[in-house]
Design a protein around this motif. Structure first.
Motif, PDB file in Angstrom:
ATOM      1  N   PRO A  47       0.812  -1.225   0.000  1.00  0.00           N
ATOM      2  CA  PRO A  47       0.000   0.000   0.000  1.00  0.00           C
ATOM      3  C   PRO A  47       0.844   1.272   0.000  1.00  0.00           C
ATOM      4  N   PHE A  48       2.000   1.238   0.688  1.00  0.00           N
ATOM      5  CA  PHE A  48       2.872   2.415   0.710  1.00  0.00           C
ATOM      6  C   PHE A  48       3.430   2.702  -0.682  1.00  0.00           C
ATOM      7  N   LEU A  49       3.962   1.645  -1.329  1.00  0.00           N
ATOM      8  CA  LEU A  49       4.524   1.827  -2.662  1.00  0.00           C
ATOM      9  C   LEU A  49       3.447   2.244  -3.664  1.00  0.00           C
ATOM     10  N   GLU A  50       2.256   1.688  -3.513  1.00  0.00           N
ATOM     11  CA  GLU A  50       1.158   2.034  -4.405  1.00  0.00           C
ATOM     12  C   GLU A  50       0.755   3.496  -4.229  1.00  0.00           C
ATOM     13  N   SER A  51       0.629   3.929  -2.977  1.00  0.00           N
ATOM     14  CA  SER A  51       0.286   5.332  -2.703  1.00  0.00           C
ATOM     15  C   SER A  51       1.366   6.272  -3.206  1.00  0.00           C
ATOM     16  N   LEU A  52       2.620   5.844  -3.055  1.00  0.00           N
ATOM     17  CA  LEU A  52       3.727   6.664  -3.540  1.00  0.00           C
ATOM     18  C   LEU A  52       3.644   6.860  -5.046  1.00  0.00           C
ATOM     19  N   ALA A  53       3.403   5.763  -5.765  1.00  0.00           N
ATOM     20  CA  ALA A  53       3.322   5.846  -7.225  1.00  0.00           C
ATOM     21  C   ALA A  53       2.165   6.739  -7.667  1.00  0.00           C
ATOM     22  N   VAL A  54       1.002   6.602  -7.030  1.00  0.00           N
ATOM     23  CA  VAL A  54      -0.160   7.407  -7.392  1.00  0.00           C
ATOM     24  C   VAL A  54       0.106   8.884  -7.110  1.00  0.00           C
ATOM     25  N   GLN A  55       0.707   9.173  -5.945  1.00  0.00           N
ATOM     26  CA  GLN A  55       0.962  10.561  -5.587  1.00  0.00           C
ATOM     27  C   GLN A  55       1.939  11.231  -6.543  1.00  0.00           C
ATOM     28  N   VAL A  56       2.988  10.499  -6.916  1.00  0.00           N
ATOM     29  CA  VAL A  56       3.964  11.048  -7.853  1.00  0.00           C
ATOM     30  C   VAL A  56       3.302  11.346  -9.202  1.00  0.00           C
ATOM     31  N   ALA A  57       2.474  10.411  -9.680  1.00  0.00           N
ATOM     32  CA  ALA A  57       1.817  10.611 -10.973  1.00  0.00           C
ATOM     33  C   ALA A  57       0.838  11.781 -10.933  1.00  0.00           C
ATOM     34  N   VAL A  58       0.051  11.870  -9.864  1.00  0.00           N
ATOM     35  CA  VAL A  58      -0.929  12.954  -9.756  1.00  0.00           C
ATOM     36  C   VAL A  58      -0.225  14.304  -9.638  1.00  0.00           C
ATOM     37  N   ASP A  59       0.849  14.369  -8.836  1.00  0.00           N
ATOM     38  CA  ASP A  59       1.587  15.629  -8.699  1.00  0.00           C
ATOM     39  C   ASP A  59       2.152  16.088 -10.042  1.00  0.00           C
ATOM     40  N   TRP A  95       8.219  -4.156  -5.224  1.00  0.00           N
ATOM     41  CA  TRP A  95       8.086  -3.253  -6.365  1.00  0.00           C
ATOM     42  C   TRP A  95       7.481  -3.975  -7.565  1.00  0.00           C
ATOM     43  N   GLN A  96       7.956  -5.215  -7.822  1.00  0.00           N
ATOM     44  CA  GLN A  96       7.420  -5.980  -8.942  1.00  0.00           C
ATOM     45  C   GLN A  96       5.936  -6.253  -8.752  1.00  0.00           C
ATOM     46  N   ALA A  97       5.548  -6.571  -7.510  1.00  0.00           N
ATOM     47  CA  ALA A  97       4.137  -6.847  -7.241  1.00  0.00           C
ATOM     48  C   ALA A  97       3.285  -5.599  -7.475  1.00  0.00           C
ATOM     49  N   VAL A  98       3.786  -4.451  -7.009  1.00  0.00           N
ATOM     50  CA  VAL A  98       3.023  -3.214  -7.155  1.00  0.00           C
ATOM     51  C   VAL A  98       2.948  -2.787  -8.620  1.00  0.00           C
ATOM     52  N   SER A  99       4.060  -2.868  -9.329  1.00  0.00           N
ATOM     53  CA  SER A  99       4.077  -2.408 -10.718  1.00  0.00           C
ATOM     54  C   SER A  99       3.189  -3.251 -11.621  1.00  0.00           C
ATOM     55  N   ARG A 100       2.865  -4.468 -11.176  1.00  0.00           N
ATOM     56  CA  ARG A 100       1.979  -5.339 -11.965  1.00  0.00           C
ATOM     57  C   ARG A 100       0.549  -5.317 -11.452  1.00  0.00           C
ATOM     58  N   SER A 101       0.305  -4.540 -10.421  1.00  0.00           N
ATOM     59  CA  SER A 101      -1.021  -4.506  -9.811  1.00  0.00           C
ATOM     60  C   SER A 101      -2.023  -3.806 -10.707  1.00  0.00           C
ATOM     61  N   ASP A 102      -3.077  -4.509 -11.076  1.00  0.00           N
ATOM     62  CA  ASP A 102      -4.107  -3.900 -11.908  1.00  0.00           C
ATOM     63  C   ASP A 102      -4.843  -2.809 -11.136  1.00  0.00           C
ATOM     64  N   HIS A 103      -4.907  -2.981  -9.816  1.00  0.00           N
ATOM     65  CA  HIS A 103      -5.557  -1.962  -8.987  1.00  0.00           C
ATOM     66  C   HIS A 103      -4.809  -0.632  -9.062  1.00  0.00           C
ATOM     67  N   LEU A 104      -3.454  -0.702  -9.042  1.00  0.00           N
ATOM     68  CA  LEU A 104      -2.663   0.510  -9.159  1.00  0.00           C
ATOM     69  C   LEU A 104      -2.953   1.216 -10.473  1.00  0.00           C
ATOM     70  N   TRP A 105      -2.954   0.481 -11.569  1.00  0.00           N
ATOM     71  CA  TRP A 105      -3.142   1.109 -12.879  1.00  0.00           C
ATOM     72  C   TRP A 105      -4.569   1.604 -13.072  1.00  0.00           C
ATOM     73  N   GLN A 106      -5.522   0.969 -12.381  1.00  0.00           N
ATOM     74  CA  GLN A 106      -6.886   1.482 -12.401  1.00  0.00           C
ATOM     75  C   GLN A 106      -6.960   2.835 -11.695  1.00  0.00           C
ATOM     76  N   LEU A 107      -6.295   2.934 -10.535  1.00  0.00           N
ATOM     77  CA  LEU A 107      -6.241   4.210  -9.825  1.00  0.00           C
ATOM     78  C   LEU A 107      -5.574   5.287 -10.679  1.00  0.00           C
ATOM     79  N   LEU A 108      -4.465   4.923 -11.308  1.00  0.00           N
ATOM     80  CA  LEU A 108      -3.739   5.882 -12.138  1.00  0.00           C
ATOM     81  C   LEU A 108      -4.571   6.324 -13.339  1.00  0.00           C
ATOM     82  N   SER A 109      -5.263   5.397 -13.964  1.00  0.00           N
ATOM     83  CA  SER A 109      -6.098   5.739 -15.125  1.00  0.00           C
ATOM     84  C   SER A 109      -7.210   6.703 -14.729  1.00  0.00           C
TER      85      SER A 109
END
Length: 469
Positions: A47-59, A95-109
């Motif tokens: 969840p930390f890595l996922e939140s980090l990725a989303v925050q960086v992309a949104v910023d 990192w590999q688990a997060v980068s392949r997470s469909d949930h992460l990419w759904q949030l990013l989309s």
């Protein structure tokens, strides 16, 4: 069919996302061996890595442009990859688990591209596709076609004059002066259906002209200038439509524009003072509000639109779901559809006047242009200025404009020009094709469509597709 393209600056239109996992180098240097190493128990939770990725992309998206979200993500993933190479932690695995997470990419989309509907196999594919399509818009990479249909069933030449265009993910709908709506499938670029309103007495030559269209992937709703609203199922058969609302042209005037969202339909009328806005609950198909004085100065001209092909008296757009923005020559009004047409904001131009056909809105902002070609993009609710740009010789030529999420497009003298709204109104390029006198225009994040007329009053429909291959 023609195509035009220009290479991206870094040669990787996906922003590095498709290949970062296989790289061992980059802009970041590896941690020094002299630095303390983490123990095997130092695990960064997903969840930390996922939140980090989303925050960086949104910023990155908010600070400059959504196109910058992908390179920012690539840098984060690259940094985590390098960190995992010089520690005994489980960062690499996480990192590999997060980068392949469909949930992460759904949030990013959703956060970056405002996408809630999956159009590809995975949400990662969806995100990359949206990024590449936006890059294509920036670099003039598109395919251009003209859409064909059979006009043999039309008796009057004016009937083939296109009055409005609307896009969905799958279809382009074109509304004509005789009340017909022609539906085109975007992937095949074929004319798939023609819809017609039921016969009715005319109040004027153009009282049955289509004034606006609301389209989803399952249903199409259109209104005519006499105030009638018609509904058809996209997958239906033949030209049959159902009349959901019968207009009262004598007491309401002419319906000069019509639009809608998931819960409401809204119309802009001209001809009778004090009845500019009409709001309907589209679930119950009932009128919920009538009022407003926006078009009172155009009351007389409103009646002329029923008998003459005049310039547009007003434009009406949905912004942010349940907010409507309307423009006339002298004023722009923002209303809340949920609260009975309460006025949220107003923007006046009493000195030079506005070019109504140069107005359009997206989910967050609208573009308005004065009679000298000075264009301003403003946020709908706060009226904050996003950017400014100038359309040359707008006073001498007819201007027709529209916006999508990232760009403003203006056509003048048959030349379509593009500005980057997110980067201070920077001028990008003009389309290679010349389209003549424009009658209608529409754009979304992938397509641009224009209906242009000739001396015979027959509209030609142009379509530009910026979709990533």
């Amino acid at each position: 069919m023609s195509s035009s393209s220009s290479a991206s600056d870094n040669g990787d239109s996906s922003g590095g996302l498709s290949s970062v996992a296989g790289r061992s180098g980059g802009v970041f240097e590896a941690p020094s061996p002299s630095r303390p190493r983490h123990s095997a128990n130092d695990v960064w939770p997903e969840p930390f890595l996922e939140s980090l990725a989303v925050q960086v992309a949104v910023d990155a998206s908010l600070s400059t442009s959504p196109v910058d979200a992908a390179p920012a993500l690539a840098n984060v993933f690259r940094r985590l990859y390098l960190l995992s190479m010089f520690s005994f932690s489980l960062v690499c695995t996480m990192w590999q688990a997060v980068s392949r997470s469909d949930h992460l990419w759904q949030l990013l989309s959703h956060q970056v591209w405002a996408r809630t509907r999956l159009m590809h196999d995975t949400w990662r594919d969806e995100f990359i596709y949206r990024h590449r399509t936006a890059r294509n818009f920036q670099t003039r990479s598109y395919v251009h076609v003209t859409l064909n249909f059979d006009p043999s069933d039309v008796d009057e030449p004016d009937s083939l004059s296109c009055r409005c265009l609307r896009l969905s993910d799958l279809y382009l709908a074109a509304g004509f002066a005789d009340g017909t709506v022609r539906l085109f499938h975007l992937n095949s670029r074929l004319h798939v259906r023609t819809l017609r309103p039921p016969p009715r007495d005319r109040f004027g030559r153009f009282s049955r002209a289509v004034s606006g269209i609301v389209i989803s992937d399952s249903r199409l709703v259109f209104a005519t200038m006499d105030g009638d609203i018609h509904v058809a199922e996209i997958n239906g058969v033949g030209s049959h439509t159902r009349t959901a609302f019968v207009g009262d042209i004598v007491n309401d005037g002419a319906l000069v524009d019509f639009t809608g969202c998931g819960r409401y339909w809204v119309g802009l009328f001209a001809g009778v003072p004090g009845r500019a806005f009409h709001i309907w609950d589209c679930i119950n198909e009932e009128t919920t509000f009538v009022g407003g004085s926006l078009t009172d100065p155009e009351a007389v001209m409103g009646w002329h639109t029923l008998t003459e092909l005049t310039m547009s008296l007003g434009r009406l757009r949905i912004s942010g779901g349940e907010t409507a923005v309307a423009c006339t020559r002298w004023r722009i009004t923002v209303i809340d559809l949920r609260n009975q047409g309460v006025i949220i904001a107003e923007d006046e131009e009493q000195r030079r006047g506005l070019i109504v056909t140069g107005f359009d809105a997206n989910d967050q902002a609208y573009v308005r242009m004065d009679s000298r070609g000075n264009a301003i993009v403003r946020r709908v609710r706060t009226q904050e200025t996003v950017c400014e740009f100038r359309v040359s010789r707008a006073a001498q030529r007819r201007v027709m404009g529209c916006v999508n999420r990232l760009h403003a497009l203006m056509c003048a003298g048959g030349v379509m020009r593009v500005w980057d709204v997110q980067r201070g109104g920077e001028y990008l390029y003009s389309f290679r094709e010349r389209v003549g006198e424009v009658d209608a225009i529409v754009a979304n994040d992938r397509h641009v469509a224009v209906a242009s007329s000739s001396s015979t009053a027959v509209s030609t429909i142009h379509l530009w597709d910026f979709g990533a291959p």
